[in-house]
Each structure stands twice: as C-alpha cells, then as structure tokens.
Motif scaffolding. Structure first.
Motif, PDB file in Angstrom:
ATOM      1  N   UNK A  24     -33.508  48.986 -34.564  1.00 57.66           N
ATOM      2  CA  UNK A  24     -32.959  48.176 -33.478  1.00 57.66           C
ATOM      3  C   UNK A  24     -33.526  46.763 -33.474  1.00 57.66           C
ATOM      4  N   UNK A  25     -34.460  46.484 -34.365  1.00 60.38           N
ATOM      5  CA  UNK A  25     -35.075  45.163 -34.381  1.00 60.38           C
ATOM      6  C   UNK A  25     -36.082  45.037 -33.250  1.00 60.38           C
ATOM      7  N   UNK A  26     -36.577  43.845 -33.050  1.00 65.92           N
ATOM      8  CA  UNK A  26     -37.555  43.609 -31.999  1.00 65.92           C
ATOM      9  C   UNK A  26     -36.837  43.142 -30.729  1.00 65.92           C
ATOM     10  N   UNK A  27     -37.497  43.262 -29.564  1.00 62.06           N
ATOM     11  CA  UNK A  27     -36.874  42.792 -28.326  1.00 62.06           C
ATOM     12  C   UNK A  27     -36.574  41.294 -28.397  1.00 62.06           C
ATOM     13  N   UNK A  28     -35.353  40.931 -28.111  1.00 59.06           N
ATOM     14  CA  UNK A  28     -34.936  39.537 -28.127  1.00 59.06           C
ATOM     15  C   UNK A  28     -34.263  39.104 -29.417  1.00 59.06           C
ATOM     16  N   UNK A  29     -34.271  39.948 -30.428  1.00 57.13           N
ATOM     17  CA  UNK A  29     -33.660  39.568 -31.706  1.00 57.13           C
ATOM     18  C   UNK A  29     -32.165  39.309 -31.549  1.00 57.13           C
ATOM     19  N   UNK A  30     -31.483  40.156 -30.779  1.00 56.50           N
ATOM     20  CA  UNK A  30     -30.042  39.962 -30.555  1.00 56.50           C
ATOM     21  C   UNK A  30     -29.742  38.669 -29.813  1.00 56.50           C
ATOM     22  N   UNK A  31     -30.744  38.155 -29.074  1.00 52.18           N
ATOM     23  CA  UNK A  31     -30.564  36.930 -28.299  1.00 52.18           C
ATOM     24  C   UNK A  31     -30.977  35.689 -29.091  1.00 52.18           C
ATOM     25  N   UNK A  33     -34.106  35.091 -30.173  1.00 54.93           N
ATOM     26  CA  UNK A  33     -35.460  34.696 -29.781  1.00 54.93           C
ATOM     27  C   UNK A  33     -36.452  35.104 -30.868  1.00 54.93           C
ATOM     28  N   UNK A  34     -37.567  34.398 -30.978  1.00 55.64           N
ATOM     29  CA  UNK A  34     -38.569  34.774 -31.979  1.00 55.64           C
ATOM     30  C   UNK A  34     -39.254  36.089 -31.611  1.00 55.64           C
ATOM     31  N   UNK A  35     -39.864  36.717 -32.604  1.00 57.53           N
ATOM     32  CA  UNK A  35     -40.540  37.994 -32.370  1.00 57.53           C
ATOM     33  C   UNK A  35     -41.870  37.810 -31.655  1.00 57.53           C
ATOM     34  N   UNK A  36     -42.600  36.758 -31.957  1.00 54.82           N
ATOM     35  CA  UNK A  36     -43.917  36.495 -31.379  1.00 54.82           C
ATOM     36  C   UNK A  36     -44.019  35.032 -30.974  1.00 54.82           C
ATOM     37  N   UNK A  37     -45.007  34.728 -30.141  1.00 55.92           N
ATOM     38  CA  UNK A  37     -45.301  33.349 -29.781  1.00 55.92           C
ATOM     39  C   UNK A  37     -44.417  32.807 -28.684  1.00 55.92           C
ATOM     40  N   UNK A  38     -44.408  31.490 -28.570  1.00 55.71           N
ATOM     41  CA  UNK A  38     -43.645  30.808 -27.536  1.00 55.71           C
ATOM     42  C   UNK A  38     -42.153  31.080 -27.699  1.00 55.71           C
ATOM     43  N   UNK A  39     -41.509  31.444 -26.613  1.00 56.49           N
ATOM     44  CA  UNK A  39     -40.080  31.721 -26.637  1.00 56.49           C
ATOM     45  C   UNK A  39     -39.741  33.178 -26.892  1.00 56.49           C
ATOM     46  N   UNK A  40     -40.740  34.008 -27.218  1.00 56.64           N
ATOM     47  CA  UNK A  40     -40.512  35.437 -27.426  1.00 56.64           C
ATOM     48  C   UNK A  40     -40.380  36.128 -26.070  1.00 56.64           C
ATOM     49  N   UNK A  41     -39.730  37.267 -26.052  1.00 62.52           N
ATOM     50  CA  UNK A  41     -39.569  38.025 -24.819  1.00 62.52           C
ATOM     51  C   UNK A  41     -40.948  38.415 -24.285  1.00 62.52           C
ATOM     52  N   UNK A  42     -41.170  38.173 -22.997  1.00 61.76           N
ATOM     53  CA  UNK A  42     -42.438  38.529 -22.359  1.00 61.76           C
ATOM     54  C   UNK A  42     -42.538  40.040 -22.237  1.00 61.76           C
ATOM     55  N   UNK A 147     -27.818  37.668 -14.134  1.00 55.87           N
ATOM     56  CA  UNK A 147     -28.007  36.219 -14.003  1.00 55.87           C
ATOM     57  C   UNK A 147     -27.987  35.498 -15.351  1.00 55.87           C
ATOM     58  N   UNK A 148     -27.783  36.225 -16.439  1.00 56.64           N
ATOM     59  CA  UNK A 148     -27.808  35.663 -17.802  1.00 56.64           C
ATOM     60  C   UNK A 148     -29.120  34.925 -18.074  1.00 56.64           C
ATOM     61  N   UNK A 149     -30.222  35.617 -17.757  1.00 57.54           N
ATOM     62  CA  UNK A 149     -31.540  35.053 -17.979  1.00 57.54           C
ATOM     63  C   UNK A 149     -32.395  36.022 -18.781  1.00 57.54           C
ATOM     64  N   UNK A 150     -33.523  35.540 -19.249  1.00 53.45           N
ATOM     65  CA  UNK A 150     -34.498  36.346 -19.963  1.00 53.45           C
ATOM     66  C   UNK A 150     -35.882  35.775 -19.638  1.00 53.45           C
ATOM     67  N   UNK A 151     -36.887  36.646 -19.519  1.00 56.71           N
ATOM     68  CA  UNK A 151     -38.250  36.198 -19.262  1.00 56.71           C
ATOM     69  C   UNK A 151     -38.946  36.059 -20.609  1.00 56.71           C
ATOM     70  N   UNK A 152     -39.437  34.853 -20.889  1.00 57.80           N
ATOM     71  CA  UNK A 152     -40.032  34.549 -22.194  1.00 57.80           C
ATOM     72  C   UNK A 152     -41.461  34.034 -22.017  1.00 57.80           C
ATOM     73  N   UNK A 153     -42.205  34.096 -23.117  1.00 59.98           N
ATOM     74  CA  UNK A 153     -43.572  33.563 -23.134  1.00 59.98           C
ATOM     75  C   UNK A 153     -43.518  32.054 -23.286  1.00 59.98           C
ATOM     76  N   UNK A 154     -44.532  31.374 -22.731  1.00 55.40           N
ATOM     77  CA  UNK A 154     -44.613  29.908 -22.866  1.00 55.40           C
ATOM     78  C   UNK A 154     -45.577  29.545 -23.969  1.00 55.40           C
TER      79      UNK A 154
END
Length: 154
Positions: A24-31, A33-42, A147-154
């Motif tokens: 299934x890939x990592x969380x956020x891959x379908x969106x 988003x990167x797997x790790x670091x800034x911008x990855x799913x929190x 709401x078409x949002x996602x919580x991501x890391x900064x």
C-alpha cells in the motif's frame, strides 16, 4: 496440521493486507507527500499530543483563566472554546498552539493553508470526535477528508 501452523486462508486476514503481498506504500504516498521529513504525514503520537495540549489550553487557560468559568459548571464551554480556537487558528495560520509546539500543521491538499471554510468544517467535525477516530490509509480522519486537508510535519 500442528497447532502452530495456521491454514493459508487465515494468514492473509490475520496478518493484514501486507502479509497477502499487497503493497500500500507509505502514508501520504497517494497524495504526493514525502515519506519522511518536512511535508510528510504527521504520525499519530504528534497528533494526539497536539490535541491534548490544545485541550488543556482551552480547558484551563481560556475557560478557567480568561473566562473564569467554575470547573464544576463548565458543561459544554470547553468544547465550544476548543472548536472556536481550532477554527480561528487553523483557518488563519494552519495550526493550533499544540500543533506549533509539536511542529505539525494542517495543510490543504495543494500544500497551502486550508482557508476559513475548510477550517470551519474540519473544526466542527473534530468536535464531534467520531470523524477524527476513523482514518484512511493516509492517516487522514474523516474530518480531514471532508475538508480536503492533511496534517503534515513542519
């Protein structure tokens, strides 16, 4: 068949989808988003931590400190304060106090701040609690999906 061996049909559903060979890939891959670091799913821990910090701020600092509501008579006041604070802060800055402390933020799917109307929808659904407890494989609750949002890391 020994007691240690499981029939093949139980191995797939007991072990989950990944044991059946489905990636299934990592969380956020379908969106995108990167797997790790800034911008990855929190991850769950940061999100729960931010929620607890925000709840404590809304309950103690605002409801009891600023509004001077007696703890025995609070009723729905802390939840209303939590919803208003969440809507205002997410709608303007993309994060609450707890999110800022734990370095996460709410982002629209295009990467920017969600805006006021998505923040209102997200905040109201978050106050209902149940939509926030039902997640998809990208770790987005129903309140984030609506709401078409996602919580991501900064």
């Amino acid at each position: 068949m020994s007691s240690r061996q499981q029939p093949r049909w139980t191995q797939t559903w007991l072990g989950g989808v990944r044991s059946a060979g489905v990636d299934l890939g990592y969380p956020g891959q379908r969106l995108g988003l990167p797997e790790e670091g800034s911008g990855a799913v929190a991850r769950f821990g940061r999100r729960i931590g931010a929620l607890l910090i925000d709840w404590l701020i809304c309950t103690w600092a605002i409801t009891q400190g600023l509004l001077r509501v007696n703890p025995a008579e609070q009723g729905w006041v802390p939840l209303v304060v939590f919803g208003v604070v969440n809507i205002l802060l997410v709608g303007t800055m993309g994060m609450t106090f707890g999110m800022r402390l734990l370095r996460i933020r709410v982002a629209a799917l295009d990467g920017g701040n969600p805006g006021f109307l998505p923040a209102v929808l997200r905040g109201l659904l978050l106050c209902l609690a149940v939509p926030a407890l039902i997640w998809d494989r990208d770790q987005r609750g129903l309140h984030d999906r609506a709401a078409n949002t996602v919580v991501v890391r900064m």
